[in-house]
Design a protein around this motif. Structure first.
Motif, PDB file in Angstrom:
ATOM      1  N   ALA A   4       0.828  -1.208   0.000  1.00 22.87           N
ATOM      2  CA  ALA A   4       0.000   0.000   0.000  1.00 22.87           C
ATOM      3  C   ALA A   4       0.863   1.259   0.000  1.00 22.87           C
ATOM      4  CB  ALA A   4      -0.933  -0.005   1.208  1.00 22.87           C
ATOM      5  N   LYS A   5       1.948   1.234   0.770  1.00 22.55           N
ATOM      6  CA  LYS A   5       2.813   2.405   0.845  1.00 22.55           C
ATOM      7  C   LYS A   5       3.509   2.688  -0.479  1.00 22.55           C
ATOM      8  CE  LYS A   5       3.591   1.541   5.725  1.00 22.55           C
ATOM      9  NZ  LYS A   5       4.478   0.884   6.692  1.00 22.55           N
ATOM     10  N   LEU A   6       3.732   1.646  -1.255  1.00 23.90           N
ATOM     11  CA  LEU A   6       4.409   1.810  -2.538  1.00 23.90           C
ATOM     12  C   LEU A   6       3.468   2.289  -3.633  1.00 23.90           C
ATOM     13  CD1 LEU A   6       6.952   1.344  -4.322  1.00 23.90           C
ATOM     14  CD2 LEU A   6       6.110  -0.985  -4.691  1.00 23.90           C
ATOM     15  N   LEU A   7       2.224   1.775  -3.656  1.00 22.72           N
ATOM     16  CA  LEU A   7       1.357   1.966  -4.813  1.00 22.72           C
ATOM     17  C   LEU A   7       0.083   2.752  -4.547  1.00 22.72           C
ATOM     18  CD1 LEU A   7       1.527  -1.661  -6.272  1.00 22.72           C
ATOM     19  CD2 LEU A   7       2.733   0.342  -7.126  1.00 22.72           C
ATOM     20  N   SER A   8      -0.244   3.039  -3.291  1.00 23.83           N
ATOM     21  CA  SER A   8      -1.563   3.597  -2.997  1.00 23.83           C
ATOM     22  C   SER A   8      -1.819   4.939  -3.671  1.00 23.83           C
ATOM     23  CB  SER A   8      -1.762   3.741  -1.479  1.00 23.83           C
ATOM     24  OG  SER A   8      -0.833   4.653  -0.941  1.00 23.83           O
ATOM     25  N   SER A   9      -0.755   5.709  -3.971  1.00 21.89           N
ATOM     26  CA  SER A   9      -0.975   7.030  -4.566  1.00 21.89           C
ATOM     27  C   SER A   9      -1.543   6.947  -5.979  1.00 21.89           C
ATOM     28  CB  SER A   9       0.336   7.835  -4.592  1.00 21.89           C
ATOM     29  OG  SER A   9       1.291   7.230  -5.438  1.00 21.89           O
ATOM     30  N   ILE A  10      -1.506   5.776  -6.589  1.00 21.00           N
ATOM     31  CA  ILE A  10      -2.099   5.626  -7.925  1.00 21.00           C
ATOM     32  C   ILE A  10      -3.609   5.807  -7.856  1.00 21.00           C
ATOM     33  CG2 ILE A  10      -2.523   4.000  -9.819  1.00 21.00           C
ATOM     34  CD1 ILE A  10       0.186   2.787  -9.318  1.00 21.00           C
ATOM     35  N   LEU A  11      -4.236   5.281  -6.803  1.00 17.38           N
ATOM     36  CA  LEU A  11      -5.693   5.351  -6.671  1.00 17.38           C
ATOM     37  C   LEU A  11      -6.156   6.296  -5.571  1.00 17.38           C
ATOM     38  CD1 LEU A  11      -6.775   1.621  -7.137  1.00 17.38           C
ATOM     39  CD2 LEU A  11      -6.769   3.466  -8.812  1.00 17.38           C
TER      40      LEU A  11
END
Length: 341
Positions: free
Chosen positions: A133-140
């Motif tokens: 989540a910390k790596l990819l959450s900013s996409i959504l």
């Protein structure tokens, strides 16, 4: 050994591991291209799968840093489901013509893997597992100012147009224009944009370069120095494509041409870092910027010395005005929101 020294050694080891995995996956698939060149569909699929090497590497080494101020806000589950299904639908539609050229079970299996990979990354971005989540959450979970999205989409086309205008004023050759934008339909333009974003590098690369490597380096180095390192790694990663003659972009073949390519990657990396930091670590913003760069230089506008001059001016202004040469923690608060675990 001090605790700080242990952290530094650990960060260096994880960075080496990240680069080794990213290069290992991508280079292995790219170097297979000549072996399967007789099957154009399979060769293209391998080339496109190779662009996800940095993303896979980032996922494997993720979890060793935390966001400043706590954990990232996870996107609502419904948003994740809708986004993943929408991404899968788009990838199926975009690559459906490729099924006519499938010639073997292996080719079919790899095409299925390629089709499902973007949707899988979108799904993982909504994971309840903190390390993903910390790596990819900013996409959504948009956290970037609205204007950063405009800059991502428009900066490179405007710079290209200004560069071509500068070359024209000086009476030099502007260069070839692969496609004429006026002749393309809006549907065709959107298809090219979608294919580039999903399978041409931006999605698979940015999760690694700006999603993991840049914030890891910025935790210890100035944004400017971190940019140069990311740019060098980014440029070197493309070596197999340069050797095949599909990545020279008019810069020439051989060591000199590749050195120019790496230098151009470092220049672009400074601009990417500035926008990444200004967008508060928004992965979607840099993915859009990467897509705009690839589309503009690869399809609509020529690459020439004028463009390089304009980008150099832009990058210099960014470094000076945002003091990107200052090391943390004295650096501007607009730098990366990530700090080491």
């Amino acid at each position: 050994m001090s605790a700080y020294g242990t952290i530094e050694r650990g960060a260096a080891a994880r960075t080496v591991a990240f680069a080794t995995i990213a290069f290992g996956i991508s280079w292995s698939l790219w170097f297979l291209h000549p072996v399967v060149a007789h099957d154009q569909s399979l060769a293209l699929t391998l080339d496109q799968l190779a662009t996800f090497g940095p993303a896979v590497a980032a996922l494997l080494v993720a979890g060793h840093r935390v966001a400043a101020g706590g954990t990232d806000a996870q996107p609502p589950r419904l948003r994740v489901i809708v986004a993943a299904l929408a991404t899968l639908t788009v990838t199926v539609l975009l690559l459906s013509p490729r099924w006519a050229d499938v010639s073997s079970p292996m080719s079919a299996a790899l095409l299925v893997l390629l089709i499902t990979t973007p949707a899988a990354l979108v799904w993982i971005s909504g994971s309840r597992n903190p390390r993903f989540a910390k790596l990819l959450s900013s996409i959504l979970s948009p956290r970037s100012p609205w204007w950063t999205y405009l800059v991502a989409v428009l900066l490179f086309p405007v710079a290209s147009a200004l560069g071509s205008g500068l070359v024209t004023l000086l009476g030099a050759d502007v260069g070839s224009q692969p496609l004429v934008l006026a002749e393309g339909s809006w549907t065709g333009i959107l298809i090219v944009f979608g294919v580039t974003l999903l399978f041409g590098g931006p999605l698979g690369e940015e999760i690694g370069w700006r999603g993991w490597l840049l914030p890891t380096l910025q935790a210890r180095l100035s944004p400017f120095l971190a940019s140069l390192i990311v740019g060098a790694v980014w440029g070197l990663w493309h070596l197999p494509l340069h050797l095949r003659g599909v990545y020279d972009a008019g810069m020439g073949t051989g060591p000199a041409g590749f050195a120019l390519r790496v230098a151009s990657s470092c220049l672009l990396a400074v601009i990417f870092t500035w926008l990444y930091n200004r967008s508060r670590g928004g992965l979607l913003v840099v993915i859009l910027l990467h897509t705009s760069v690839n589309n503009t230089s690869g399809y609509w506008l020529p690459v020439n010395i004028g463009l390089t001059a304009v980008l150099l001016v832009i990058a210099t202004l960014m470094v000076v005005t945002d003091r990107m040469y200052v090391r943390p923690p004295q650096a501007s608060q607009r730098r990366s929101t990530w700090i080491p675990a």
